[in-house]
Design a protein around this motif. Structure first.
Motif: not given
Length: 51
Positions: A16-21, A25-27, A41-43
């Protein structure tokens, strides 16, 4: 081979995992909640202080 874990909570990733940018960077994350936490956190880390 090393087990992949969520970039936010360090839980093992499953089907069920997925990638976000985030910040160019893509994690991989385990859920929408973790994706939102990383975005927030990034914002906050990239927003200049106003004080």
């Amino acid at each position: 081979m090393a087990e992949k874990t969520c970039a936010a909570c360090d839980c093992p990733l499953d089907d069920n995992s997925f990638q976000v940018r985030i910040g160019g960077k893509t994690v991989e994350v385990c859920c929408d909640e973790c994706a939102q936490k990383l975005n927030e956190a990034y914002a906050s880390a990239t927003t200049p202080d106003k004080g």
